[in-house]
Design an enzyme around this catalytic site. Structure first.
Site, PDB file in Angstrom:
ATOM      1  N   HIS A 240       0.849  -1.200   0.000  1.00 46.92           N
ATOM      2  CA  HIS A 240       0.000   0.000   0.000  1.00 46.92           C
ATOM      3  C   HIS A 240       0.885   1.250   0.000  1.00 46.92           C
ATOM      4  CE1 HIS A 240      -3.376   2.489   0.564  1.00 46.92           C
ATOM      5  NE2 HIS A 240      -3.825   2.092   1.725  1.00 46.92           N
TER       6      HIS A 240
ATOM      7  N   HIS B  65      -1.053  -0.373 -11.641  1.00 41.73           N
ATOM      8  CA  HIS B  65      -1.995   0.027 -10.596  1.00 41.73           C
ATOM      9  C   HIS B  65      -3.257  -0.796 -10.734  1.00 41.73           C
ATOM     10  CE1 HIS B  65      -4.493   2.647  -8.091  1.00 41.73           C
ATOM     11  NE2 HIS B  65      -3.349   3.081  -7.591  1.00 41.73           N
TER      12      HIS B  65
ATOM     13  N   ASP C  51       3.967   6.465  -7.044  1.00 40.12           N
ATOM     14  CA  ASP C  51       5.185   6.180  -6.282  1.00 40.12           C
ATOM     15  C   ASP C  51       6.449   6.254  -7.115  1.00 40.12           C
ATOM     16  OD1 ASP C  51       3.866   5.609  -3.821  1.00 40.12           O
ATOM     17  OD2 ASP C  51       3.119   3.797  -4.783  1.00 40.12           O
TER      18      ASP C  51
HETATM   19  C1  LIG Z   1       0.054  -2.202  -8.328  1.00 41.06           C
HETATM   20  C2  LIG Z   1      -0.097  -3.679  -8.649  1.00 41.06           C
HETATM   21  C3  LIG Z   1      -0.075  -4.461  -7.305  1.00 41.06           C
HETATM   22  C4  LIG Z   1      -1.427  -3.917  -9.377  1.00 41.06           C
HETATM   23  O1  LIG Z   1      -1.619  -5.260  -9.518  1.00 41.06           O
HETATM   24  P1  LIG Z   1      -2.857  -5.914 -10.272  1.00 41.06           P
HETATM   25  O2  LIG Z   1      -3.851  -4.911 -10.656  1.00 41.06           O
HETATM   26  O3  LIG Z   1      -3.308  -7.056  -9.454  1.00 41.06           O
HETATM   27  O4  LIG Z   1      -2.189  -6.389 -11.638  1.00 41.06           O
HETATM   28  P2  LIG Z   1      -1.629  -7.827 -11.926  1.00 41.06           P
HETATM   29  O5  LIG Z   1      -0.697  -8.250 -10.835  1.00 41.06           O
HETATM   30  O6  LIG Z   1      -2.812  -8.703 -12.221  1.00 41.06           O
HETATM   31  O7  LIG Z   1      -0.778  -7.587 -13.245  1.00 41.06           O
HETATM   32  C5  LIG Z   1      -1.239  -7.811 -14.567  1.00 41.06           C
HETATM   33  C6  LIG Z   1      -0.057  -8.225 -15.416  1.00 41.06           C
HETATM   34  O8  LIG Z   1       0.930  -7.170 -15.454  1.00 41.06           O
HETATM   35  C7  LIG Z   1       2.163  -7.620 -14.881  1.00 41.06           C
HETATM   36  N1  LIG Z   1       2.641  -6.540 -14.000  1.00 41.06           N
HETATM   37  C8  LIG Z   1       1.894  -5.813 -13.122  1.00 41.06           C
HETATM   38  N2  LIG Z   1       2.650  -4.873 -12.556  1.00 41.06           N
HETATM   39  C9  LIG Z   1       3.893  -5.022 -13.080  1.00 41.06           C
HETATM   40  C10 LIG Z   1       5.099  -4.335 -12.869  1.00 41.06           C
HETATM   41  N3  LIG Z   1       5.166  -3.304 -12.006  1.00 41.06           N
HETATM   42  N4  LIG Z   1       6.193  -4.748 -13.549  1.00 41.06           N
HETATM   43  C11 LIG Z   1       6.127  -5.786 -14.431  1.00 41.06           C
HETATM   44  N5  LIG Z   1       4.990  -6.462 -14.658  1.00 41.06           N
HETATM   45  C12 LIG Z   1       3.891  -6.091 -14.004  1.00 41.06           C
HETATM   46  C13 LIG Z   1       1.804  -8.864 -14.058  1.00 41.06           C
HETATM   47  O9  LIG Z   1       2.919  -9.713 -13.921  1.00 41.06           O
HETATM   48  C14 LIG Z   1       0.703  -9.441 -14.907  1.00 41.06           C
HETATM   49  O10 LIG Z   1       1.299 -10.047 -16.024  1.00 41.06           O
HETATM   50  P3  LIG Z   1       0.689 -11.409 -16.647  1.00 41.06           P
HETATM   51  O11 LIG Z   1      -0.682 -11.005 -17.152  1.00 41.06           O
HETATM   52  O12 LIG Z   1       1.633 -11.793 -17.721  1.00 41.06           O
HETATM   53  O13 LIG Z   1       0.609 -12.393 -15.515  1.00 41.06           O
HETATM   54  C15 LIG Z   1       1.061  -4.166  -9.549  1.00 41.06           C
HETATM   55  O14 LIG Z   1       1.035  -3.474 -10.780  1.00 41.06           O
HETATM   56  C16 LIG Z   1       2.422  -4.009  -8.884  1.00 41.06           C
HETATM   57  O15 LIG Z   1       2.822  -4.856  -8.082  1.00 41.06           O
HETATM   58  N6  LIG Z   1       3.163  -2.885  -9.193  1.00 41.06           N
HETATM   59  C17 LIG Z   1       4.446  -2.656  -8.575  1.00 41.06           C
HETATM   60  C18 LIG Z   1       4.265  -2.164  -7.149  1.00 41.06           C
HETATM   61  C19 LIG Z   1       3.788  -0.716  -7.091  1.00 41.06           C
HETATM   62  O16 LIG Z   1       4.325   0.154  -7.750  1.00 41.06           O
HETATM   63  N7  LIG Z   1       2.788  -0.493  -6.243  1.00 41.06           N
HETATM   64  C20 LIG Z   1       2.243   0.828  -6.010  1.00 41.06           C
HETATM   65  C21 LIG Z   1       0.816   0.929  -6.423  1.00 41.06           C
HETATM   66  S1  LIG Z   1       0.298   2.619  -6.287  1.00 41.06           S
END
Ligand SMILES: CC(C)(COP(=O)(O)OP(=O)(O)OC[C@H]1O[C@@H](n2cnc3c(N)ncnc32)[C@H](O)[C@@H]1OP(=O)(O)O)[C@@H](O)C(=O)NCCC(=O)NCCS
Length: 433
Positions: A268, A307, A363
Site C-alpha cells: 500500500h 496500478h 510512487d
Molecule cells: C500495483 C499492482 C499491485 C497492481 O496489480 P494488479 O492490478 O493485481 O495487476 P496484476 O498483478 O494482475 O498484473 C497484470 C499483469 O501485469 C504484470 N505486472 C503488473 N505490474 C507489473 C510491474 N510493475 N512490472 C512488471 N509487470 C507487471 C503482471 O505480472 C501481470 O502479467 P501477466 O498477465 O503476464 O501475468 C502491480 O502493478 C504491482 O505490483 N506494481 C508494482 C508495485 C507498485 O508500484 N505499487 C504501487 C501501487 S500505487
C-alpha cells in the site's frame, strides 16, 4: 419488466427472481431471498479482497482508472494541485466545497491552533527505542491520543467530531516530525504558528540551532502539492480500514491509527521506498535496458509501475514528475532521476508494458523527490499518512452520517469441520505447525 432490473434464474430450483439495479450495482441483500429450501440461509456473494463489491456510496473522490482521471468533489486533481493549498483541499474533502476567503482564514487558524501535542505525548514517544520505525511511532501515537481526548468517543455529536477532525489534521505533522527527530536522535521541535502547514512541518523536521527555520518556498510548495495528491483515493485498503473500524463507533484516533496501520504495508504505502531500492539496484542509465529485459522474463516487477485501478497514466505521477523538476532546481538533480526517466521511456515503448497497460504510478517519482528533499526512505509512508488523514476523516464523516451504514461485519464461507466428538488430551495426535 422495468428496465433497471436483473432477472436471475436459480437452476437449482428453477425459480426466477427480479432484483433492482441501481448505480450499476445490485444489493447483495436482495440475493438472500434466493434459497433452495426453508433451512437454506440464502444466496451470498463471495468476494475476497472486495474485487467487485461497493461497500459504500461516496461523494468524495472519483477515479476513472481507464481514462486516468482523479477528482476530489468534482475538481480534477491537476486543477487543485495548481491552484490550491493542501488545507484548502482538506476543507473541500471534508465539507464538500472549496472555502471562501473568510472560511479559509478561519480554517487555517483553527488547524494551526491544534498543532501542539499534550506534553505527555512527548514522554510517550520518548519511550520508543532509538531505531523504532517512524511509522510504528506514528500509528501508536495517533492511537494514544485517544487516551488524551476521551470525549472523542461521542462520535454522533457533529460539533465533537469537528473538534477531533481539527485536532487530528493539526497534530499529525507534529507526530510525524517527532517520529523523525526521534529516529535521528534530535530533540523535538514545537510547532510555529507563524508558518503555513507545510512550512511548519518542515521547521519541526529540520530546525537545528537557528532561532527561526525558514523553509525554501519551492520545497514547501512541492511538499504541499504532494500532500494534495495523497489526500484521498476513495476506497483503498487504508480507507477501508478507517471505515470498518469506525463503523463500530470507535473514536477517530483509534480509527485513524488503524487506517495508518493498513497504509504501513508494502503493498500500500510502501511502494515508493521499493522504487528507490530498484533504482539503486539498476545503478546507471545504461543498465536500464537489461533490467527491463529481466523483468519481462519474469524476474521481479518494475516498482512504481502498474496500478489496480489506473490502466492509463496515473494523473498524480504526471504532476509529481513536473514538481520533481522544480525541486531538483533547488536541491540539485537526484542522479536517480536519469535512471527513472530512461526506465519510463523504455517501458512505455515496450510491447510487454503497453499490452498490460502498465504506466508509472504515484510512487514512481515521489520517492526520488522525497530523497532529494532530505527524507530517509523510512519516512515516506509517514509523509503519505499526513495528508491522507484528511481523506480518512472525510470518509469517516460520510460513514457516520450515512443512514444506510451499520457496523461492518462481512459474512464468511465456512470450510471447517462439522460437529466433532471431544478428544481427551491423552488421545490427541500432534499437529505439525
Ligand atoms: C500495483 C499492482 C499491485 C497492481 O496489480 P494488479 O492490478 O493485481 O495487476 P496484476 O498483478 O494482475 O498484473 C497484470 C499483469 O501485469 C504484470 N505486472 C503488473 N505490474 C507489473 C510491474 N510493475 N512490472 C512488471 N509487470 C507487471 C503482471 O505480472 C501481470 O502479467 P501477466 O498477465 O503476464 O501475468 C502491480 O502493478 C504491482 O505490483 N506494481 C508494482 C508495485 C507498485 O508500484 N505499487 C504501487 C501501487 S500505487
Amino acid at each position: 419488466m422495468p428496465e433497471n432490473t436483473l432477472t436471475i434464474t436459480d437452476n437449482r430450483t428453477n425459480k426466477t427472481y427480479t432484483v433492482p439495479v441501481e448505480n450499476g450495482t445490485i444489493r447483495a441483500m436482495d440475493l438472500r431471498q434466493i434459497r433452495t429450501g426453508s433451512d437454506d440461509f440464502g444466496l451470498m456473494t463471495y468476494d475476497p479482497a472486495f474485487m467487485n463489491t461497493a461497500s459504500c456510496k461516496s461523494a468524495i473522490t472519483y477515479i476513472d482508472g481507464d481514462k486516468g482521471i482523479l477528482r476530489y468533489r468534482g475538481y480534477p486533481i491537476e486543477v487543485l494541485a495548481e491552484h490550491c493549498t493542501f488545507l484548502e483541499v482538506a476543507y473541500l474533502l471534508l465539507f464538500g466545497e472549496l472555502p471562501t476567503e473568510a472560511e479559509l482564514t478561519n480554517w487555517k487558524y483553527e488547524i494551526t491552533h491544534h498543532t501542539m501535542l499534550h506534553e505527555s505525548t512527548k514522554t510517550f514517544m520518548q519511550g520508543f527505542r532509538y531505531d523504532a520505525h517512524p511509522m510504528a511511532m506514528f500509528v501508536s501515537t495517533v492511537a494514544a491520543l485517544s487516551g488524551i481526548y476521551p470525549e472523542a468517543r461521542q462520535v454522533l455529536d457533529p460539533a465533537n467530531r469537528l473538534l477531533q477532525i481539527k485536532r487530528l489534521i493539526g497534530k499529525v505533522p507534529t507526530i510525524a516530525a517527532m517520529s523523525y527527530r526521534h529516529s535521528e536522535g534530535l530533540p523535538y521541535v514545537y510547532p510555529d504558528n507563524e508558518c503555513t502547514y507545510p512550512e511548519n512541518f518542515m521547521q519541526m523536521l529540520w530546525k537545528k540551532v537557528e532561532p527561526k527555520y525558514v523553509a525554501h518556498p519551492v520545497i514547501s510548495r512541492a511538499l504541499d502539492i504532494l500532500f494534495i495528491l495523497h489526500a484521498d483515493h476513495e476506497q483503498n485498503c487504508g480507507t477501508n480500514a478507517m471505515r470498518s473500524v469506525s463503523s463500530s463507533q470507535a473514536d477517530p484516533y483509534l480509527s485513524t491509527a488503524a487506517a495508518a496501520a493498513a497504509l504501513a504495508g508494502p503493498l500500500h504505502g510502501g511502494a515508493n521506498e521499493e522504487v528507490l531500492k530498484m533504482l539503486d539496484e539498476i545503478g546507471s542509465k545504461d543498465k536500464v535496458w537489461d533490467y527491463v529485459k529481466r523483468v519481462k522474463e519474469g524476474h521481479g516487477k518494475l516498482m512504481g509501475f502498474g496500478h489496480r485501478i489506473y490502466k492509463n497514466y496515473d494523473p498524480r505521477a504526471k504532476i509529481i514528475k513536473w514538481s520533481a523538476e522544480q525541486v531538483f532546481q533547488v536541491t540539485g538533480r537526484n542522479p536517480k532521476l536519469d535512471i527513472a526517466l530512461e526506465l519510463e521511456r523504455i517501458a512505455l515503448e515496450d510491447e510487454y508494458f503497453i499490452k498490460r497497460k502498465l504506466y508509472p504510478n504515484v510512487d514512481f517519482y515521489s520517492g526520488i523527490m522525497y530523497q532529494a528533499m532530505g527524507f530517509r526512505p523510512e519516512m515516506f509512508t509517514v509523509l503519505f499518512a499526513i495528508p491522507r488523514t484528511a481523506g480518512w476523516l472525510a470518509q469517516w464523516q460520510e460513514l457516520i452520517t450515512d443512514p444506510e451504514q451499520k457496523i461492518a461485519r462481512p459474512r464468511q464461507v465456512y470450510t471447517g469441520h462439522g460437529t466433532r466428538p471431544f478428544v481427551p488430551i491423552e488421545k490427541r495426535t500432534a499437529v505439525t505447525v
